[in-house]
Design a protein around this motif. Structure first.
Motif, PDB file in Angstrom:
ATOM      1  N   SER A  46     -12.421  13.144  -0.611  1.00 56.39           N
ATOM      2  CA  SER A  46     -12.126  12.735  -1.975  1.00 56.39           C
ATOM      3  C   SER A  46     -10.920  13.471  -2.546  1.00 56.39           C
ATOM      4  O   SER A  46     -10.126  12.888  -3.276  1.00 56.39           O
ATOM      5  CB  SER A  46     -13.353  12.977  -2.865  1.00 56.39           C
ATOM      6  N   VAL A  47     -10.775  14.748  -2.212  1.00 53.21           N
ATOM      7  CA  VAL A  47      -9.719  15.562  -2.819  1.00 53.21           C
ATOM      8  C   VAL A  47      -8.362  15.277  -2.201  1.00 53.21           C
ATOM      9  O   VAL A  47      -7.343  15.161  -2.915  1.00 53.21           O
ATOM     10  CB  VAL A  47     -10.074  17.059  -2.687  1.00 53.21           C
ATOM     11  N   ILE A  48      -8.298  15.130  -0.882  1.00 54.28           N
ATOM     12  CA  ILE A  48      -7.006  14.966  -0.200  1.00 54.28           C
ATOM     13  C   ILE A  48      -6.251  13.724  -0.673  1.00 54.28           C
ATOM     14  O   ILE A  48      -5.055  13.811  -0.975  1.00 54.28           O
ATOM     15  CB  ILE A  48      -7.208  14.960   1.327  1.00 54.28           C
ATOM     16  N   PRO A  49      -6.861  12.533  -0.767  1.00 53.39           N
ATOM     17  CA  PRO A  49      -6.107  11.378  -1.268  1.00 53.39           C
ATOM     18  C   PRO A  49      -5.573  11.577  -2.683  1.00 53.39           C
ATOM     19  O   PRO A  49      -4.449  11.152  -2.991  1.00 53.39           O
ATOM     20  CB  PRO A  49      -7.126  10.235  -1.209  1.00 53.39           C
ATOM     21  N   HIS A  50      -6.342  12.235  -3.545  1.00 57.27           N
ATOM     22  CA  HIS A  50      -5.871  12.467  -4.915  1.00 57.27           C
ATOM     23  C   HIS A  50      -4.699  13.445  -4.936  1.00 57.27           C
ATOM     24  O   HIS A  50      -3.764  13.285  -5.733  1.00 57.27           O
ATOM     25  CB  HIS A  50      -7.019  12.988  -5.774  1.00 57.27           C
ATOM     26  N   LYS A  98       7.065   1.129  -0.030  1.00 50.65           N
ATOM     27  CA  LYS A  98       5.995   1.373   0.919  1.00 50.65           C
ATOM     28  C   LYS A  98       6.400   0.915   2.311  1.00 50.65           C
ATOM     29  O   LYS A  98       7.170  -0.036   2.465  1.00 50.65           O
ATOM     30  CB  LYS A  98       4.730   0.623   0.497  1.00 50.65           C
ATOM     31  N   THR A  99       5.877   1.606   3.303  1.00 49.27           N
ATOM     32  CA  THR A  99       6.026   1.205   4.692  1.00 49.27           C
ATOM     33  C   THR A  99       4.696   0.627   5.133  1.00 49.27           C
ATOM     34  O   THR A  99       3.754   1.349   5.414  1.00 49.27           O
ATOM     35  CB  THR A  99       6.421   2.402   5.569  1.00 49.27           C
ATOM     36  N   THR A 100       4.612  -0.697   5.154  1.00 51.16           N
ATOM     37  CA  THR A 100       3.350  -1.377   5.424  1.00 51.16           C
ATOM     38  C   THR A 100       3.326  -1.842   6.863  1.00 51.16           C
ATOM     39  O   THR A 100       4.271  -2.461   7.347  1.00 51.16           O
ATOM     40  CB  THR A 100       3.177  -2.586   4.488  1.00 51.16           C
ATOM     41  N   LEU A 154      -1.169   7.450   2.087  1.00 49.30           N
ATOM     42  CA  LEU A 154      -1.745   6.615   1.033  1.00 49.30           C
ATOM     43  C   LEU A 154      -1.575   5.133   1.338  1.00 49.30           C
ATOM     44  O   LEU A 154      -2.430   4.314   0.974  1.00 49.30           O
ATOM     45  CB  LEU A 154      -1.106   6.952  -0.318  1.00 49.30           C
ATOM     46  N   ASP A 155      -0.462   4.774   1.993  1.00 49.52           N
ATOM     47  CA  ASP A 155      -0.279   3.380   2.400  1.00 49.52           C
ATOM     48  C   ASP A 155      -1.328   2.980   3.432  1.00 49.52           C
ATOM     49  O   ASP A 155      -1.777   1.828   3.453  1.00 49.52           O
ATOM     50  CB  ASP A 155       1.128   3.182   2.977  1.00 49.52           C
ATOM     51  N   GLY A 156      -1.723   3.931   4.281  1.00 46.01           N
ATOM     52  CA  GLY A 156      -2.788   3.644   5.235  1.00 46.01           C
ATOM     53  C   GLY A 156      -4.124   3.421   4.550  1.00 46.01           C
ATOM     54  O   GLY A 156      -4.864   2.487   4.882  1.00 46.01           O
ATOM     55  N   TYR A 157      -4.428   4.268   3.557  1.00 47.57           N
ATOM     56  CA  TYR A 157      -5.658   4.071   2.790  1.00 47.57           C
ATOM     57  C   TYR A 157      -5.634   2.722   2.067  1.00 47.57           C
ATOM     58  O   TYR A 157      -6.630   1.994   2.030  1.00 47.57           O
ATOM     59  CB  TYR A 157      -5.829   5.201   1.767  1.00 47.57           C
ATOM     60  N   GLU A 158      -4.488   2.403   1.475  1.00 37.31           N
ATOM     61  CA  GLU A 158      -4.380   1.132   0.747  1.00 37.31           C
ATOM     62  C   GLU A 158      -4.487  -0.052   1.697  1.00 37.31           C
ATOM     63  O   GLU A 158      -5.033  -1.102   1.335  1.00 37.31           O
ATOM     64  CB  GLU A 158      -3.052   1.088  -0.013  1.00 37.31           C
ATOM     65  N   GLY A 159      -3.974   0.108   2.911  1.00 35.91           N
ATOM     66  CA  GLY A 159      -4.120  -0.956   3.899  1.00 35.91           C
ATOM     67  C   GLY A 159      -5.578  -1.204   4.265  1.00 35.91           C
ATOM     68  O   GLY A 159      -5.979  -2.354   4.469  1.00 35.91           O
ATOM     69  N   LEU A 160      -6.374  -0.139   4.314  1.00 37.65           N
ATOM     70  CA  LEU A 160      -7.803  -0.313   4.576  1.00 37.65           C
ATOM     71  C   LEU A 160      -8.479  -1.071   3.439  1.00 37.65           C
ATOM     72  O   LEU A 160      -9.320  -1.951   3.673  1.00 37.65           O
ATOM     73  CB  LEU A 160      -8.467   1.051   4.768  1.00 37.65           C
ATOM     74  N   ILE A 161      -8.114  -0.752   2.202  1.00 38.63           N
ATOM     75  CA  ILE A 161      -8.702  -1.456   1.056  1.00 38.63           C
ATOM     76  C   ILE A 161      -8.305  -2.931   1.078  1.00 38.63           C
ATOM     77  O   ILE A 161      -9.131  -3.827   0.828  1.00 38.63           O
ATOM     78  CB  ILE A 161      -8.252  -0.789  -0.250  1.00 38.63           C
ATOM     79  N   PHE A 189     -11.110   5.528  -4.312  1.00 41.38           N
ATOM     80  CA  PHE A 189      -9.717   5.325  -4.732  1.00 41.38           C
ATOM     81  C   PHE A 189      -9.716   4.450  -5.988  1.00 41.38           C
ATOM     82  O   PHE A 189      -9.403   3.261  -5.933  1.00 41.38           O
ATOM     83  CB  PHE A 189      -8.905   4.660  -3.621  1.00 41.38           C
ATOM     84  N   GLY A 190     -10.080   5.043  -7.109  1.00 39.99           N
ATOM     85  CA  GLY A 190     -10.230   4.279  -8.345  1.00 39.99           C
ATOM     86  C   GLY A 190      -8.948   3.647  -8.835  1.00 39.99           C
ATOM     87  O   GLY A 190      -8.965   2.551  -9.406  1.00 39.99           O
ATOM     88  N   TRP A 191      -7.806   4.314  -8.623  1.00 37.93           N
ATOM     89  CA  TRP A 191      -6.541   3.759  -9.106  1.00 37.93           C
ATOM     90  C   TRP A 191      -6.170   2.474  -8.376  1.00 37.93           C
ATOM     91  O   TRP A 191      -5.486   1.619  -8.935  1.00 37.93           O
ATOM     92  CB  TRP A 191      -5.439   4.801  -8.964  1.00 37.93           C
ATOM     93  N   MET A 192      -6.622   2.312  -7.133  1.00 36.81           N
ATOM     94  CA  MET A 192      -6.352   1.079  -6.408  1.00 36.81           C
ATOM     95  C   MET A 192      -7.129  -0.093  -6.997  1.00 36.81           C
ATOM     96  O   MET A 192      -6.638  -1.218  -7.006  1.00 36.81           O
ATOM     97  CB  MET A 192      -6.707   1.250  -4.929  1.00 36.81           C
ATOM     98  N   ALA A 193      -8.316   0.160  -7.499  1.00 35.82           N
ATOM     99  CA  ALA A 193      -9.094  -0.902  -8.137  1.00 35.82           C
ATOM    100  C   ALA A 193      -8.402  -1.386  -9.399  1.00 35.82           C
ATOM    101  O   ALA A 193      -8.346  -2.592  -9.676  1.00 35.82           O
ATOM    102  CB  ALA A 193     -10.499  -0.396  -8.457  1.00 35.82           C
TER     103      ALA A 193
END
Length: 244
Positions: A49-53, A75-77, A115-122, A151-155
């Motif tokens: 939880s802390v590392i992504p923030h 972003k590099t997608t 963070l782009d990797g996390y967003e890709g999972l979402i 990842f509340g900001w992505m929502a």
């Protein structure tokens, strides 16, 4: 504290450990290992939880402070709706061929940001929430709900796209945040109804109508996620748009 109370650990003396029948007030090895394992899992849970923030905070600071959002950053997608499987394979090979010197010098193709990797999972979970199979949609929605809580900001960033989908006003947003274009699917149904002359055309119309219903169900499931509904309820404009 527990070790000090049990007489196993004392700051002023050596660390004495005894186990078995002559252990006295010492803790057993099994209990110590179990507690260390629990502590290790707690640290892992906190880090997830802390590392992504922290990564997001550093990225915002680098690209304009608190006013910068993930949409304002280049972003590099790795995965997009328009990429083929061969293109994805070539990108993965290029990223794998970058050595440590190139990463430090920045002389080659930049690697995707974590963070782009996390967003890709979402986004991938959002796409699976609109899958044709009911079981896949159900499991993806559960995982997506947990991811959006992390990842509340992505929502918050995906709310306008989701509202456009249920309003059938997303013709130019196909594949954005992993959501198919509901307006394009609706237009395909209308075109088939105008040219419905054979039984095959009727079956094709039925199949596309079913596909539109599956996407709408997936979008509604995402909107009903806890974190998504929390952001929608926080603003009057989004509440009115959802009700309308």
């Amino acid at each position: 504290d527990g070790l000090q109370r049990a007489g196993v650990y004392n700051e002023s003396t050596d660390f004495l450990y005894k186990d078995g029948e002559d252990g006295g007030k010492c803790l057993s090895r099994r209990l110590v290992v179990h507690r260390v394992c629990i502590l290790h899992h707690q640290i892992q849970q906190s880090a997830s939880s802390v590392i992504p923030h922290l990564l997001r905070k550093r990225r915002k600071k680098k690209h304009g402070g608190d006013a910068a959002s993930s949409a304002d950053v280049n972003k590099t997608t790795l995965f997009t709706a328009d990429k083929t499987f061969v293109q994805v394979q070539n990108d993965i090979r290029n990223y794998a061929s970058i050595d440590d010197n190139d990463k430090r010098d920045g002389s080659s193709t930049p690697l995707p940001h974590p963070l782009d990797g996390y967003e890709g999972l979402i986004d991938s979970l959002s796409a699976l929430s609109c899958h044709t199979q009911v079981e896949v949609r159900a499991h993806a929605t559960v995982k997506l709900d947990a991811g959006l809580n992390l990842f509340g900001w992505m929502a918050k960033e995906r709310i306008p796209r989701l509202l456009q989908a249920i309003d059938l006003n997303d013709q130019h947003s196909r594949g954005v945040y992993g959501i198919p274009s509901c307006e394009q699917l609706s237009q395909q149904i209308d075109n088939n109804n105008n040219n419905n002359n054979t039984q095959n055309d009727s079956n094709e119309t039925k199949r596309k109508r079913q596909r539109l219903a599956e996407v709408i169900k997936g979008v509604c499931s995402i909107l009903l996620c806890h974190r998504t509904m929390k952001h929608i309820s926080a603003a009057e404009g989004t509440r009115f748009q959802l009700i309308r």
